[in-house]
Write an enzyme that holds these catalytic residues in place. Structure first.
Site: not given
Ligand SMILES: *Cc1c(COP(=O)(O)O)cnc(C)c1O
Length: 399
Positions: A139, A224, A253
């Protein structure tokens, strides 16, 4: 309750239906607790989806934001500001990276990494080298690039055609990884712990092989760490557990402890890839966002929250494993630190989360068969014990 009904009515009438809302109307937060309008306390194991890393309304974070609000809220990136420069230096110091680009969300952080990867590959290999190898069940966000990188067809299909060049492979499948990377690969993109799909740590061998192949083919390794970074796993960054460091890393986050802020960090050549005019963002790295992140780092250090996340996380995982011996339908417990996935033997996640909510514990069902636990890093042993009692009760009534 009157106000809740009307808020609910306003919400469902005037907002796009992008979120399935749950009932409670939260009006206040303190530490690991959220309070609804009736005054009921909820122990918060969602923490704004791994965002409220230092708990709700941490006094130091509140104070720094209040002070900053009264002094200077926004300037634009046409000018220098103090907290932004200081935060960039701190983040590089913590991660060993060389430079930072600030943005406002996880998706934007990933978009930044993709732009760097493409431009870097264009320089070093030519315009045909734009492929980015990703993982299934990953994700990376909802913008078109991040969505195209997200290896989950259910999110992608309504919005096709996707941005070209993303090639998903199966997590921990070394052969699939080896055959996906070649001369046209610009980057490999991995969440060291896949969060949104249910907390699946990527194996050390897979991370090492990705590093080796990126070096061999001149591709950038992107981690990420939007969800697993900033202390969540008991280290600043999840890749530290494997000892494999990336060329690019995304954060968001937990970075601002509840204030929206994200960034992409880069090392070596990739840190000098973006030049004036290549990229930017109006709000990004503004004094509020960056003072929030600086304060979060200060709190994590002064309260020793990395050690706390590791220790309380271990306690929670051990306690959850005893549920299994008690005949509760737990398949496995995954994760590191305070990023925990509870895999169930039956599709009961939503029911259990609902029972837990009624008992005063917020947990996040991921699909039908996983509960995700991502409480604040400030969680105490006593709070963890309370949560275990409630979760056990919820599972007993949920099955
Ligand atoms: C939540 C998340 C995103 C996206 O972040 P947003 O602030 O909602 O755009 C990207 N990568 C990972 C691993 C995430 O958990």
């Amino acid at each position: 309750m009157q106000s809740q009904i009307s808020i609910q009515e306003l919400d469902s009438r005037w907002l796009m239906s992008t979120y399935k809302r749950q009932k409670p109307l939260f009006v206040r937060g303190c530490g690991a607790y959220l309070y609804d309008e009736s005054g009921k306390a909820h122990l918060d194991f969602v923490a704004g989806v791994a965002v409220c890393s230092v708990g709700h309304c941490h006094p130091l974070l509140v104070k720094r934001l209040q002070d900053q609000t009264g002094r200077l809220m926004h300037v634009s990136n046409l000018f220098l500001t103090e907290p932004q420069a200081k935060l960039a230096a701190r983040l590089c110091e913590l991660s060993g990276m060389d430079r930072v680009f600030f943005c406002n969300s996880g998706a934007e952080a990933c978009e930044t990494a993709f732009k760097i990867a493409r431009k870097h590959a264009r320089w070093t290999k030519g315009s045909h080298a734009f492929e980015i190898v990703t993982l299934y069940e990953s994700f990376h966000g909802r913008t078109m690039g991040a969505l195209s990188a997200t290896g989950q067809p259910k999110y992608q299909e309504p919005f096709e055609p996707l941005v070209p060049g993303f090639k998903p492979v199966t997590r921990n499948d070394l052969d699939a990884l080896r055959s996906a990377i070649h001369e046209r690969t610009a980057a490999v993109l991995i969440e060291p712990v896949q969060g949104e799909s249910g907390v699946f740590p990527v194996s050390v061998e897979f991370l090492r092989e990705a590093r080796r192949l990126c070096d061999e083919f001149g591709a950038l390794l992107i981690f990420d760490e939007v969800q697993c970074g900033m202390g969540r796993t008991g280290r600043w960054f999840a890749w530290e557990h494997a000892g494999v460091s990336p060329d690019l890393m995304t954060l968001a986050k937990g970075l601002g402890g509840g204030f929206p802020v994200g960034c992409c960090l880069a090392k070596g050549e990739s840190a000098d890839t973006l030049q004036p005019g290549d990229h930017g963002s109006t709000f990004a790295g503004n004094p509020m966002a960056t003072i929030a992140a600086l304060t979060v780092i200060e709190i994590i250090e002064s309260e020793d929250l990395l050690a706390n996340a590791a220790e309380i996380g271990r306690y929670l995982q051990d306690a959850l494993l005893t549920f299994k011996a008690d005949g509760l339908p737990i398949q496995e417990v995954r994760g590191m630190g305070l990023m925990i996935g509870v895999g169930l033997q039956e599709p009961a996640a939503r029911d259990i989360a609902q029972h837990a909510l009624e008992l005063g514990l917020l947990v996040n069902p991921v699909g039908d068969e996983t509960l995700r636990l991502v409480p604040p890093l400030t969680l105490t042993r006593e709070e963890a014990e309370k949560a275990i009692v409630m979760l056990k009760q919820a599972m007993q009534s949920g099955v």
